[in-house]
Design a protein around this motif. Structure first.
Motif, PDB file in Angstrom:
ATOM      1  N   ALA A   1       0.826  -1.207   0.000  1.00  0.00           N
ATOM      2  CA  ALA A   1       0.000   0.000   0.000  1.00  0.00           C
ATOM      3  C   ALA A   1       0.861   1.260   0.000  1.00  0.00           C
ATOM      4  O   ALA A   1       0.564   2.234  -0.697  1.00  0.00           O
ATOM      5  CB  ALA A   1      -0.932  -0.006   1.210  1.00  0.00           C
TER       6      ALA A   1
ATOM      7  N   LEU B   1      -4.728   7.069   0.959  1.00  0.00           N
ATOM      8  CA  LEU B   1      -4.698   5.620   0.827  1.00  0.00           C
ATOM      9  C   LEU B   1      -3.481   5.013   1.522  1.00  0.00           C
ATOM     10  O   LEU B   1      -3.546   3.922   2.098  1.00  0.00           O
ATOM     11  CB  LEU B   1      -4.695   5.232  -0.648  1.00  0.00           C
TER      12      LEU B   1
ATOM     13  N   THR C   1      -6.402   5.262   5.115  1.00  0.00           N
ATOM     14  CA  THR C   1      -7.512   4.360   4.841  1.00  0.00           C
ATOM     15  C   THR C   1      -7.551   3.179   5.805  1.00  0.00           C
ATOM     16  O   THR C   1      -8.624   2.814   6.317  1.00  0.00           O
ATOM     17  CB  THR C   1      -7.438   3.839   3.394  1.00  0.00           C
TER      18      THR C   1
ATOM     19  N   LEU D   1      -7.125  -5.290   2.369  1.00  0.00           N
ATOM     20  CA  LEU D   1      -8.075  -4.634   1.463  1.00  0.00           C
ATOM     21  C   LEU D   1      -7.500  -3.332   0.914  1.00  0.00           C
ATOM     22  O   LEU D   1      -7.617  -3.023  -0.282  1.00  0.00           O
ATOM     23  CB  LEU D   1      -9.395  -4.365   2.197  1.00  0.00           C
ATOM     24  N   ASN D   2      -6.855  -2.571   1.788  1.00  0.00           N
ATOM     25  CA  ASN D   2      -6.264  -1.303   1.352  1.00  0.00           C
ATOM     26  C   ASN D   2      -5.108  -1.533   0.388  1.00  0.00           C
ATOM     27  O   ASN D   2      -4.934  -0.787  -0.579  1.00  0.00           O
ATOM     28  CB  ASN D   2      -5.787  -0.515   2.571  1.00  0.00           C
TER      29      ASN D   2
ATOM     30  N   ALA E   1      -4.727  -3.967  -1.774  1.00  0.00           N
ATOM     31  CA  ALA E   1      -5.252  -4.326  -3.091  1.00  0.00           C
ATOM     32  C   ALA E   1      -5.709  -3.086  -3.856  1.00  0.00           C
ATOM     33  O   ALA E   1      -5.407  -2.922  -5.051  1.00  0.00           O
ATOM     34  CB  ALA E   1      -6.412  -5.315  -2.940  1.00  0.00           C
ATOM     35  N   ALA E   2      -6.421  -2.192  -3.175  1.00  0.00           N
ATOM     36  CA  ALA E   2      -6.943  -0.991  -3.835  1.00  0.00           C
ATOM     37  C   ALA E   2      -5.827  -0.012  -4.199  1.00  0.00           C
ATOM     38  O   ALA E   2      -5.773   0.508  -5.324  1.00  0.00           O
ATOM     39  CB  ALA E   2      -7.968  -0.312  -2.928  1.00  0.00           C
ATOM     40  N   THR E   3      -4.925   0.241  -3.264  1.00  0.00           N
ATOM     41  CA  THR E   3      -3.889   1.257  -3.474  1.00  0.00           C
ATOM     42  C   THR E   3      -2.858   0.814  -4.498  1.00  0.00           C
ATOM     43  O   THR E   3      -2.485   1.581  -5.403  1.00  0.00           O
ATOM     44  CB  THR E   3      -3.192   1.586  -2.140  1.00  0.00           C
TER      45      THR E   3
ATOM     46  N   GLY F   1      -3.212  -1.490  -6.834  1.00  0.00           N
ATOM     47  CA  GLY F   1      -3.848  -1.591  -8.140  1.00  0.00           C
ATOM     48  C   GLY F   1      -3.996  -0.255  -8.829  1.00  0.00           C
ATOM     49  O   GLY F   1      -3.670  -0.113 -10.023  1.00  0.00           O
ATOM     50  N   TRP F   2      -4.461   0.732  -8.097  1.00  0.00           N
ATOM     51  CA  TRP F   2      -4.634   2.070  -8.677  1.00  0.00           C
ATOM     52  C   TRP F   2      -3.281   2.680  -9.029  1.00  0.00           C
ATOM     53  O   TRP F   2      -3.113   3.300 -10.082  1.00  0.00           O
ATOM     54  CB  TRP F   2      -5.407   2.958  -7.710  1.00  0.00           C
TER      55      TRP F   2
END
Length: 414
Positions: free
Chosen positions: A114, A133, A137, A170-171, A173-175, A177-178
């Motif tokens: 992250a 993020l 987050t 979860l954070n 994966a989102a951070t 990926g973006w």
């Protein structure tokens, strides 16, 4: 800010009437996680931030090796964090002690991914979201999960740790990926650098970045680990909660570092020292003024503030809070030393200073544990304040003026 709120909620929910072992264990585990993760990242986020801020095509080929090295080192770091978690007295009677320790240990990996993703986002112009993020987050998601759980009754240390670890994955994966998506958009498809070449070309810089980041983190939080090492988790709780309040003195500098670091890197890369100095002086002046306003009540009525915020179990830590607030104000007045040194080519000088100051501070703290927690805190301020002074002087010699105090004009700043 979210981390501060998380620590407050943890203290309120995990402090028992007759014991602070749960919040002490949380403080030691939380601190150890970020220290171990800093080593496992090997400074990859600083290298990514420095190169990608200058040109996304410089940072893109390093994405794959930096991720793979971060994951590999994170798995090694997980072993250490497993041991730290497993040896906490507050968890000693739990039947799921081993499984929980494994889950906590593995959280080194998502935390680092992250942070790496957040560094790419910040370097590509998504400064606010990248910082959020990267730093906010996970604490906010943990707070939300704990709040929902608390509606059903008492929240245990086990539940707190489980929610926190889930939020980290979860954070990540989102951070990540973006961050990778934005990096690809900015640079297109480029051939990844092999891991061996990545380490050969950037190994020294990565090591210097890592040591500097570790030192910067441990300068503030090493006492928590010192208390944990001598199995005084209650002392760790006292220090960590006092530091949580003292952190507000340095809150503006921390926020400025998040969004100004790419600016520092860009201005330095372009050779615009005049603009860089103007930006730094303004940031330091604003941070010092706000820090002084926040520090004043912490210095005058620390006991009453600790009572109001954390409860009667922490009133006796008033002297600890006074010492930490004073040190934070001095450091704020010396400027954003860490951010400047890691973006202006002085990371090796910073790492050398850390290699001297951090062990010296650790020795002083270990000796002080035989006397009192107050003396441990005073010893803890020697290394970070010393680093700020050394860094300020090093920057000035290279034409960068970071301090709010009157100094001669840097020779290289026109």
């Amino acid at each position: 800010m979210a981390s501060v709120l998380l620590m407050w909620i943890a203290s309120r929910l995990l402090t028992r009437v007759d014991s602070k072992s749960d919040i002490g264990a949380w403080s030691v585990i939380f601190t150890a996680l970020y220290a171990i993760a800093t080593v496992a990242r090997l400074g990859a986020e600083n290298l990514a931030l420095k190169l990608t801020s200058a040109d996304a095509r410089l940072g893109r080929p390093l994405a794959r090796p930096s991720i793979l090295v971060t994951i590999g080192a994170g798995l090694l770091g997980a072993i250490v964090l497993f041991w730290v978690t497993y040896t906490r007295d507050a968890l000693s009677l739990l039947p799921i002690r081993a499984g929980l320790s494994v889950a906590v240990g593995l959280s080194v990996v998502p935390l680092n991914l992250a942070i790496l993703g957040g560094a790419w986002l910040r370097s590509l112009g998504h400064i606010a979201m990248g910082a959020l993020l990267e730093l906010g987050t996970t604490p906010m998601a943990t707070i939300a999960g704990v709040a929902l759980l608390s509606l059903r009754g008492e929240v245990s240390l086990t539940a707190f740790l489980a929610i926190f670890c889930t939020a980290l994955w979860l954070n990540a994966a989102a951070t990540l990926g973006w961050g990778l998506l934005e990096l690809h958009r900015a640079s297109g498809r480029l051939t990844p650098t092999p891991i061996r070449r990545y380490l050969a070309d950037h190994g020294r810089s990565l090591t210097a970045y890592m040591l500097t980041a570790l030192g910067f983190y441990l300068f503030n939080y090493l006492p928590v680990l010192v208390f944990g090492f001598v199995h005084d988790d209650s002392g760790a709780a006292d220090f960590r909660n006092s530091l949580t309040l003292a952190t507000f003195v340095g809150l503006l500098p921390a926020m400025q570092t998040s969004y100004l670091t790419p600016t520092f890197a860009k201005l330095f890369q372009l050779g615009l020292l005049v603009d860089l100095n103007a930006t730094v002086r303004t940031a330091t002046r604003n941070a010092t003024l706000l820090g002084a306003l926040v520090a004043l009540p912490l210095l005058i009525i620390p006991g009453q503030i600790l009572l109001l915020v954390f409860g009667p179990s922490y009133v006796h830590a008033a002297t600890i809070l006074r010492i930490l607030a004073s040190a934070m104000l001095v450091q704020a007045a010396l400027g954003p030393i860490y951010a400047l040194m890691t973006t202006t080519g002085l990371e090796k000088e910073a790492s050398r200073a850390i290699l001297v100051l951090l062990p010296a501070g650790a020795v002083l703290m270990m000796v002080a544990t035989r006397v009192s927690a107050d003396l441990v805190t005073l010893a803890a301020t020697v290394a970070p304040t010393g680093f700020a002074v050394v860094g300020c002087l090093a920057l000035w010699r290279h034409g960068i003026s970071s301090s709010v105090f009157p100094t001669p004009r840097p020779k290289d700043a026109a």
